[in-house]
Design an enzyme around this catalytic site. Sequence first.
Site, PDB file in Angstrom:
ATOM      1  N   LYS A  64       0.855  -1.108  -0.123  1.00  0.00           N
ATOM      2  CA  LYS A  64       0.118  -0.173   0.108  1.00  0.00           C
ATOM      3  C   LYS A  64       0.926   1.088   0.050  1.00  0.00           C
ATOM      4  O   LYS A  64       0.652   2.393  -1.027  1.00  0.00           O
ATOM      5  CB  LYS A  64      -0.769  -0.010   1.184  1.00  0.00           C
ATOM      6  CG  LYS A  64      -1.635   1.227   1.518  1.00  0.00           C
ATOM      7  CD  LYS A  64      -2.437   1.419   2.709  1.00  0.00           C
ATOM      8  CE  LYS A  64      -1.614   1.502   4.180  1.00  0.00           C
ATOM      9  NZ  LYS A  64      -1.154   2.967   4.403  1.00  0.00           N
ATOM     10  N   ASN A  65       1.791   1.395   0.791  1.00  0.00           N
ATOM     11  CA  ASN A  65       2.772   2.474   1.145  1.00  0.00           C
ATOM     12  C   ASN A  65       3.726   2.515  -0.007  1.00  0.00           C
ATOM     13  O   ASN A  65       4.456   3.782  -0.093  1.00  0.00           O
ATOM     14  CB  ASN A  65       3.399   2.355   2.391  1.00  0.00           C
ATOM     15  CG  ASN A  65       2.413   2.775   3.369  1.00  0.00           C
ATOM     16  OD1 ASN A  65       1.371   3.053   3.287  1.00  0.00           O
ATOM     17  ND2 ASN A  65       2.676   2.342   4.754  1.00  0.00           N
ATOM     18  N   CYS A  77      -4.689  11.916  13.384  1.00  0.00           N
ATOM     19  CA  CYS A  77      -5.298  10.696  13.077  1.00  0.00           C
ATOM     20  C   CYS A  77      -5.042   9.862  14.531  1.00  0.00           C
ATOM     21  O   CYS A  77      -4.299  10.659  15.309  1.00  0.00           O
ATOM     22  CB  CYS A  77      -4.825   9.985  11.991  1.00  0.00           C
ATOM     23  SG  CYS A  77      -3.216   9.178  12.376  1.00  0.00           S
ATOM     24  N   ARG A  99       0.248  14.142  13.307  1.00  0.00           N
ATOM     25  CA  ARG A  99       0.884  14.004  11.886  1.00  0.00           C
ATOM     26  C   ARG A  99       0.881  15.211  11.167  1.00  0.00           C
ATOM     27  O   ARG A  99       0.399  15.585  10.283  1.00  0.00           O
ATOM     28  CB  ARG A  99      -0.258  12.973  11.102  1.00  0.00           C
ATOM     29  CG  ARG A  99      -0.605  11.883  11.825  1.00  0.00           C
ATOM     30  CD  ARG A  99       0.482  10.677  11.788  1.00  0.00           C
ATOM     31  NE  ARG A  99       0.977  10.385  10.709  1.00  0.00           N
ATOM     32  CZ  ARG A  99       0.081   9.285   9.954  1.00  0.00           C
ATOM     33  NH1 ARG A  99      -0.816   8.734  10.672  1.00  0.00           N
ATOM     34  NH2 ARG A  99       0.676   8.930   8.725  1.00  0.00           N
ATOM     35  N   ASP A 124       5.273   0.574  12.161  1.00  0.00           N
ATOM     36  CA  ASP A 124       3.839  -0.347  11.626  1.00  0.00           C
ATOM     37  C   ASP A 124       4.027  -1.704  12.068  1.00  0.00           C
ATOM     38  O   ASP A 124       2.815  -2.385  11.676  1.00  0.00           O
ATOM     39  CB  ASP A 124       3.983   0.046   9.884  1.00  0.00           C
ATOM     40  CG  ASP A 124       3.797   1.266   9.476  1.00  0.00           C
ATOM     41  OD1 ASP A 124       3.820   1.633   8.321  1.00  0.00           O
ATOM     42  OD2 ASP A 124       3.439   2.044  10.294  1.00  0.00           O
ATOM     43  N   ARG A 159      -8.430  -0.752   4.890  1.00  0.00           N
ATOM     44  CA  ARG A 159      -7.543   0.313   4.404  1.00  0.00           C
ATOM     45  C   ARG A 159      -6.331  -0.306   3.857  1.00  0.00           C
ATOM     46  O   ARG A 159      -5.658   0.108   2.854  1.00  0.00           O
ATOM     47  CB  ARG A 159      -7.251   1.292   5.286  1.00  0.00           C
ATOM     48  CG  ARG A 159      -8.522   2.380   5.884  1.00  0.00           C
ATOM     49  CD  ARG A 159      -7.952   3.410   6.627  1.00  0.00           C
ATOM     50  NE  ARG A 159      -6.660   3.810   5.945  1.00  0.00           N
ATOM     51  CZ  ARG A 159      -5.681   4.380   6.827  1.00  0.00           C
ATOM     52  NH1 ARG A 159      -5.694   4.282   8.257  1.00  0.00           N
ATOM     53  NH2 ARG A 159      -4.468   4.962   6.176  1.00  0.00           N
TER      54      ARG A 159
HETATM   55  C1  EPZ Z   1       4.454   6.868   6.423  1.00  0.00           C
HETATM   56  O1  EPZ Z   1       3.535   7.855   6.985  1.00  0.00           O
HETATM   57  C2  EPZ Z   1       3.628   5.572   6.436  1.00  0.00           C
HETATM   58  N1  EPZ Z   1       2.431   5.931   5.258  1.00  0.00           N
HETATM   59  C3  EPZ Z   1       3.192   5.089   7.647  1.00  0.00           C
HETATM   60  O2  EPZ Z   1       2.256   3.930   7.656  1.00  0.00           O
HETATM   61  C4  EPZ Z   1       4.345   5.157   8.699  1.00  0.00           C
HETATM   62  O3  EPZ Z   1       3.699   4.703   9.919  1.00  0.00           O
HETATM   63  C5  EPZ Z   1       4.997   6.328   8.724  1.00  0.00           C
HETATM   64  O4  EPZ Z   1       5.548   6.576   7.481  1.00  0.00           O
HETATM   65  C6  EPZ Z   1       6.427   6.009   9.370  1.00  0.00           C
HETATM   66  O5  EPZ Z   1       7.181   4.966   8.845  1.00  0.00           O
HETATM   67  C7  EPZ Z   1       2.691   5.871   4.123  1.00  0.00           C
HETATM   68  O6  EPZ Z   1       3.653   5.798   3.559  1.00  0.00           O
HETATM   69  C8  EPZ Z   1       1.473   6.426   3.405  1.00  0.00           C
HETATM   70  P1  EPZ Z   1       6.318  10.255   8.532  1.00  0.00           P
HETATM   71  P2  EPZ Z   1       4.283   9.650   7.129  1.00  0.00           P
HETATM   72  O7  EPZ Z   1       6.247  11.708   7.655  1.00  0.00           O
HETATM   73  O8  EPZ Z   1       4.931   9.726   5.827  1.00  0.00           O
HETATM   74  C9  EPZ Z   1       6.651  13.553  11.931  1.00  0.00           C
HETATM   75  C10 EPZ Z   1       0.463   2.635   7.849  1.00  0.00           C
HETATM   76  O9  EPZ Z   1       0.278   2.061   8.693  1.00  0.00           O
HETATM   77  N2  EPZ Z   1       6.632  14.524  10.883  1.00  0.00           N
HETATM   78  O10 EPZ Z   1       7.494   9.469   8.115  1.00  0.00           O
HETATM   79  O11 EPZ Z   1       2.919  10.349   7.348  1.00  0.00           O
HETATM   80  C11 EPZ Z   1       5.579  12.835  12.115  1.00  0.00           C
HETATM   81  O12 EPZ Z   1       4.657  13.289  12.990  1.00  0.00           O
HETATM   82  C12 EPZ Z   1       0.929   4.044   7.865  1.00  0.00           C
HETATM   83  O13 EPZ Z   1       0.507   2.265   6.699  1.00  0.00           O
HETATM   84  C13 EPZ Z   1       6.572  15.848  11.277  1.00  0.00           C
HETATM   85  O14 EPZ Z   1       7.004  16.260  12.351  1.00  0.00           O
HETATM   86  O15 EPZ Z   1       5.071   9.479   8.217  1.00  0.00           O
HETATM   87  C14 EPZ Z   1       6.065  11.587  12.895  1.00  0.00           C
HETATM   88  O16 EPZ Z   1       6.606  11.706  14.106  1.00  0.00           O
HETATM   89  C15 EPZ Z   1       0.602   4.701   9.342  1.00  0.00           C
HETATM   90  N3  EPZ Z   1       6.237  16.978  10.169  1.00  0.00           N
HETATM   91  C16 EPZ Z   1       7.353  11.329  12.134  1.00  0.00           C
HETATM   92  O17 EPZ Z   1       7.873  12.670  11.440  1.00  0.00           O
HETATM   93  C17 EPZ Z   1       6.049  16.394   9.085  1.00  0.00           C
HETATM   94  O18 EPZ Z   1       5.787  17.459   8.077  1.00  0.00           O
HETATM   95  C18 EPZ Z   1       7.517  10.429  10.912  1.00  0.00           C
HETATM   96  O19 EPZ Z   1       6.717  10.775  10.170  1.00  0.00           O
HETATM   97  C19 EPZ Z   1       6.062  15.069   8.677  1.00  0.00           C
HETATM   98  C20 EPZ Z   1       6.213  14.208   9.603  1.00  0.00           C
END
Ligand code: EPZ
Length: 424
Positions: free
Chosen positions: A22-23, A117, A122, A308, A400
């Site tokens: 999915k990702n 969420c 996020r 995850d 999802r």
């Molecule tokens: C991706 O989410 C995945 N989703 C998530 O999978 C996964 O848990 C996550 O990466 C971490 O591996 C998809 O790829 C669609 P991040 P993403 O930006 O990109 C902070 C699932 O179950 N952050 O890497 O949204 C954030 O708050 C989902 O399939 C900021 O502060 O995660 C977090 O603490 C759930 N500012 C950390 O970085 C930003 O602008 C990592 O988030 C962006 C992120």
Amino acid sequence: MDYLRIKHSDNLYGSVKISGAKNSALPLIAATILSKNDVVLENLPNVVDVKVLIKLLTMLGASSKDINENSVSINTNNINNTQVVYDMVRKMRASILLLGPLLARFRKCQVSLPGGCAIGARPVDLHIKAMGNMGADIHITNGYINASAPKGLKGSNIIFDKITVTGTENVIMAAALAKGTTIITNPAKEPEIIQLCDVLRQAGVEISGQGSNEIVIVGSDGELLDFKNIEIIPDRIEAGTYLCAGAITNSSITINNVIPKHLEAITNKLKEIGFGIEVDSSSITILKARELSGFEITTSEYPGFPTDMQAQFMALATQCNGVSTIKERLFENRFMHVNELQRLGANISLLGNVANISGRSNLIGADVMATDLRASSALILAALIASGETRIHRIYHLDRGYEKIEQKLSTIGVKIERLKGDKI
Ligand code: EPZ
């Protein structure tokens, strides 16, 4: 609302085929905005998030044609609207992945802020800052990200203070059409990032360094790309979830259509707990353990232990001897499954972002509620070894990201049914 009824099923057998990731599918669907031609995506997981993002693209004017249940052809040349409305984004936060490609191709777009969420706030501040660095005029009004770059985006040096998966993906896609070279420092290194870079390179983008601490992208200066057919890589998190089904029931099962290297953090942890792991080019077999030892996990960015898989290993920890410790570093509220596991009889204590799980517990079936995608799968794992019957509600979370989960679990011996239920 549907719910799952699972009966105690502690002797699993056989094998299961893993679906596309999915990702990886989500950023690649967004990347079709960069293409001058039809883009064929194969091995797509037939899950809600993928269907929602394709539908969103068609709402903007793109066209998509189903080739079969797991393949689609997308053409984005007729996109005539670059406003990604709140109603769509709230259903699927990964819609933020449209920001980079829409801005790069159409030089303006409005994308609703995704909002938080279940697992955390996020924020998308790093995405926004990066687009600004690439020359976009970008500001937030009325809950929307308003971005414009009338002269097109320009190559820039982007240094991520924090590793962000979709943030890295947005910049890679924006940089692909920008004028000049973009260097991304401290990018995410997930396999899904590597596939996105590989696909863009095959489409004609000069790109290097994916998987390292610095990705270099030479933009096409607005020239659209010539995509080749894409085969989505296997879903390492779905694969890890099924390995945990074998682990929690101490059964031997095989998962097929996987890339073992993508699961090394998961298989290494399973070996540490006491399981045998047999690997060949595209499958992994988990072998019974003599005893299950408690373990420690700190979630981390790839190639570290994936957040995850945290909920699934917490369920497994209830069956391990002694105290297991899980520290969640990436998200501030990713322990929603703890209360539900406790309802089944798990012995878990929380202190901030650290959970201590005392095993081994005899779990007892009950009604429980899914709270987010991966928490849902953790409840299924716990239900396998809980005595009696467990009913899992709000399973729209599960749909999802897990394709045909009842069918796949049934083939390896799980007594599971999806039933129409009362509103919970
Ligand atoms: C991706 O989410 C995945 N989703 C998530 O999978 C996964 O848990 C996550 O990466 C971490 O591996 C998809 O790829 C669609 P991040 P993403 O930006 O990109 C902070 C699932 O179950 N952050 O890497 O949204 C954030 O708050 C989902 O399939 C900021 O502060 O995660 C977090 O603490 C759930 N500012 C950390 O970085 C930003 O602008 C990592 O988030 C962006 C992120």
